[in-house]
Scaffold this active site. Structure first.
Site, PDB file in Angstrom:
ATOM      1  N   ARG A  19       0.682  -1.173   0.153  1.00 50.20           N
ATOM      2  CA  ARG A  19      -0.063   0.126   0.146  1.00 50.20           C
ATOM      3  C   ARG A  19       0.884   1.265   0.043  1.00 50.20           C
ATOM      4  NH1 ARG A  19      -3.791  -0.647   4.923  1.00 50.20           N
ATOM      5  NH2 ARG A  19      -1.683  -1.351   5.780  1.00 50.20           N
ATOM      6  N   SER A  46      -7.138   2.638   5.795  1.00 53.69           N
ATOM      7  CA  SER A  46      -6.812   1.420   5.260  1.00 53.69           C
ATOM      8  C   SER A  46      -6.427   1.555   3.750  1.00 53.69           C
ATOM      9  CB  SER A  46      -7.809   0.180   5.411  1.00 53.69           C
ATOM     10  OG  SER A  46      -9.093   0.723   4.970  1.00 53.69           O
ATOM     11  N   GLU A  67     -20.619   1.767  -1.337  1.00 55.64           N
ATOM     12  CA  GLU A  67     -19.865   1.368  -2.338  1.00 55.64           C
ATOM     13  C   GLU A  67     -20.479   1.327  -3.833  1.00 55.64           C
ATOM     14  OE1 GLU A  67     -20.143  -0.174   0.467  1.00 55.64           O
ATOM     15  OE2 GLU A  67     -18.172   0.310   1.434  1.00 55.64           O
ATOM     16  N   PHE A  92     -15.718  -5.281  -0.365  1.00 60.30           N
ATOM     17  CA  PHE A  92     -16.658  -4.484  -0.629  1.00 60.30           C
ATOM     18  C   PHE A  92     -16.782  -3.971  -1.944  1.00 60.30           C
ATOM     19  CE2 PHE A  92     -15.422  -3.643   4.148  1.00 60.30           C
ATOM     20  CZ  PHE A  92     -16.203  -4.690   4.357  1.00 60.30           C
ATOM     21  N   ARG A 176      -1.837  -5.987   1.691  1.00 62.62           N
ATOM     22  CA  ARG A 176      -1.357  -5.318   2.697  1.00 62.62           C
ATOM     23  C   ARG A 176      -0.607  -6.235   3.650  1.00 62.62           C
ATOM     24  NH1 ARG A 176      -6.149  -3.118   6.142  1.00 62.62           N
ATOM     25  NH2 ARG A 176      -4.564  -2.849   7.877  1.00 62.62           N
TER      26      ARG A 176
END
Lengths: 324, 258
Positions: A19, A46, A67, A92, A176
């Site tokens: 990330r 995040s 979303e 999501f 991640r």
């Protein structure tokens, strides 16, 4: 693997959160190109977007926890001449907004880049609702969609830079899970081209994302058994490098695919489709079998499903030993 | 209706309830668009969220000159550019591929945000159905429009009071619809959706309130202009027989073209 610490046993290598590379590239691109903007669903931490928001407030849209709207807004921004990066947790972003991904992006051929954050089982003990193990099958199946799973920070940055010149919708899976580098500085991402990480003639391991470094480790372990393993980093899941797959089928004795996703429908499925039609070969697909994962850290779950160097090694040995 | 008869498929009721709104937008000079340059970056964007009313939409686009009227005769034919629901990659003048309900407004919000980011003065219009507003994504988009104060966005609701199976109020109540839009931060006006002058003067003065997105609730009649189709849920996707087509034409004092 070192089971006690749960860290990949890539001797002496530093581990990176991809990330960081993604957001660094994104901010660099935004600084150079006024069309680059971001749509987020409130997951600023995040998705590492806090600094982007501070730096480019007028090109940052937080739609809140919504979303479906997020993906539609992305399509509208693209219609208006912007190049939106729609960033949210992979589970999501795909699952919740799948119809928007299909119609507003893929069918519409909208120039929108989806960044699926924390994919696979990165959310570990949060459970299957937060795992994104279906995303590769869901996105890969859509006409016009391009699917990229970078293996390390170098490739993450390179794929991000590539995405800016790519016309059309893309799904980028941004890990991640701490991973070592498998690419050298100066690596250039080439869409639809497998990267040969290590050559070999007995067996080919085709891996993506987190599994690329583990596949390299597996090849080192196989060498100790006198087995020469080729390792391909198949970061572009779609369009698939069919030539590299066919070459592996013809010049090695079997293929093992490895990915942090359901074994059905992802990279393994894509490879199997090519082989079944063009050059039937022995293969094994490493991924989650037809189950949702139990509770556990991401590392625990990867071990449990054999998504480790040892797991890949065992499957490769079994494949070669049972040639029939 | 001729198109629906030709294709033996269509959404006659909603086509007829939205036809006057579409005509005012495209033929009344409201939309700043140029059929000769359908991709002009500075064009106003119109997004037909109720994509199933493609019959009325295509007729309007053809009348405005985006493609020849003759092409309407290919409605839903094999390989036609006139798909049952609009496809922006096939047909000039179409901004968004719609059909599944609740997709248009998020796209419109994104386009309005793009105009804002680019500091450009073009505007965005979205036409939704009323039953369509049962899709939650509309209200997600409405919250974004409010938060960002998108006064370059106008939502038009074709309030014909009928959805596929029944009247909206017998299905999922939509009233008080104006109050709902107000509560979501929109400046709202409720007008007759078949009065050209009323529609024209409303659209000539946008936004309704500076700093707020606009919502125009157009009170319409499903199946407008054809007595046997008016206010009949069965005509949501009713297809006329040749006799009904002739009867409709007689009522409207026009000829069936083909």
């Amino acid at each position: 693997m070192n089971g006690a610490t749960g860290r990949p046993a890539s001797a002496g290598t530093q581990l990176f959160d991809c990330r960081d590379a993604y957001i660094h590239a994104l901010e660099e691109m935004a600084a150079k190109d006024a069309r680059v903007c971001v749509v987020a669903n409130d997951s600023l931490s995040s998705a590492k977007l806090k600094h982007f928001k501070a730096k480019f407030p007028e090109r940052f849209v937080n739609v809140g926890i919504a979303e479906q709207n997020m993906v539609g807004v992305g399509a509208g921004l693209a219609n208006g001449g912007m190049i939106p990066y729609v960033c949210g947790a992979g589970c999501f972003l795909t699952g919740r907004a799948m119809e928007q991904v299909k119609v507003d992006l893929a069918y519409s051929q909208s120039n929108v880049k989806l960044c699926g954050m924390s994919p696979g089982m990165a959310y570990g003990q949060l459970g299957p609702s937060h795992h994104s193990i279906e995303d590769l099958a869901w996105t890969r199946i859509l006409p016009n969609m391009t699917v990229v799973v970078p293996a390390d920070p170098i490739e993450t940055a390179a794929a991000m830079r590539y995405s800016l010149v790519h016309q059309g919708p893309m799904y980028l899976r941004i890990s991640r899970m701490p991973v070592p580098r498998v690419h050298a500085d100066g690596y250039e991402f080439r869409l639809g081209k497998a990267v040969l990480l290590r050559d070999g003639h007995d067996v080919t391991v085709i891996a993506s994302g987190v599994l690329a470094a583990r596949a390299l480790d597996a090849a080192r372990r196989l060498a100790e058994h006198g087995i020469s393993a080729r390792v391909l980093n198949m970061s572009t899941v779609k369009p698939l490098d069919r030539a590299a797959v066919l070459d592996a089928a013809k010049t090695t004795r079997g293929i093992v695919t490895a990915e942090e996703a359901l074994a059905a429908g992802g990279l393994g499925g894509a490879v199997a489709e090519v082989l079944a039609e063009e050059y039937p070969a022995r293969m094994r697909i490493l991924g989650l079998p037809d189950v949702f994962a139990p509770t556990g850290t991401a590392e625990f779950l990867l071990e449990r499903f054999g998504l480790t160097a040892a797991g890949i090694e065992a499957v490769a040995l079994d494949l070669l030993e049972n040639e029939g | 209706m001729t198109m629906a008869y030709h294709a033996q498929m269509g959404h006659t009721g909603g086509d007829l309830s939205s036809a006057d709104i579409l005509a005012v937008l495209y033929l009344g000079g409201v939309l700043r668009i140029d059929p000769a340059e359908p991709q002009s970056p500075q064009r106003d964007r119109f997004i037909l969220s109720k994509g199933h009313c493609s019959g009325a939409f295509y007729s309007t686009l053809a009348a405005r000159g985006f493609f020849p009227l003759e092409q309407l005769k290919t409605y839903m034919d094999p390989l036609s550019m006139l798909n049952g629901h609009p496809d922006r990659n096939r047909l000039p003048g179409v901004e968004a591929n719609t059909g599944p309900l609740g997709h248009g407004l998020p796209i419109a919000v994104g386009a309005a945000l793009a105009a804002r980011m680019r500091k450009e003065s073009w505007r965005v219009f979205a036409l939704t159905g009323d039953g369509e507003l049962q899709e939650g994504s509309n209200w997600e988009a409405a919250m974004t429009a409010q938060q960002y104060g998108l006064d370059n966005l106008t939502v038009i609701v074709d309030r014909n009071r009928i959805q596929q199976s029944d009247f909206t109020e017998n299905t999922i109540r939509m009233e008080p619809l104006a109050a709902r839009w107000s509560a979501f931060g929109f400046a709202v006006d409720e007008i007759d959706g078949h009065e050209a002058d009323t529609l024209l003067s409303r659209f000539a003065h946008l936004p309704i309130e500076p700093g707020k997105p606009s919502c125009v609730i157009a009170r319409t009649i499903k199946g407008k202009g054809v007595s046997f189709a008016e206010n009949q849920p069965a005509w949501h996707h009713g297809v006329p027989t040749r006799e009904q087509l002739a009867a409709a034409a007689e009522e409207l004092n026009i000829e069936v073209g083909w």
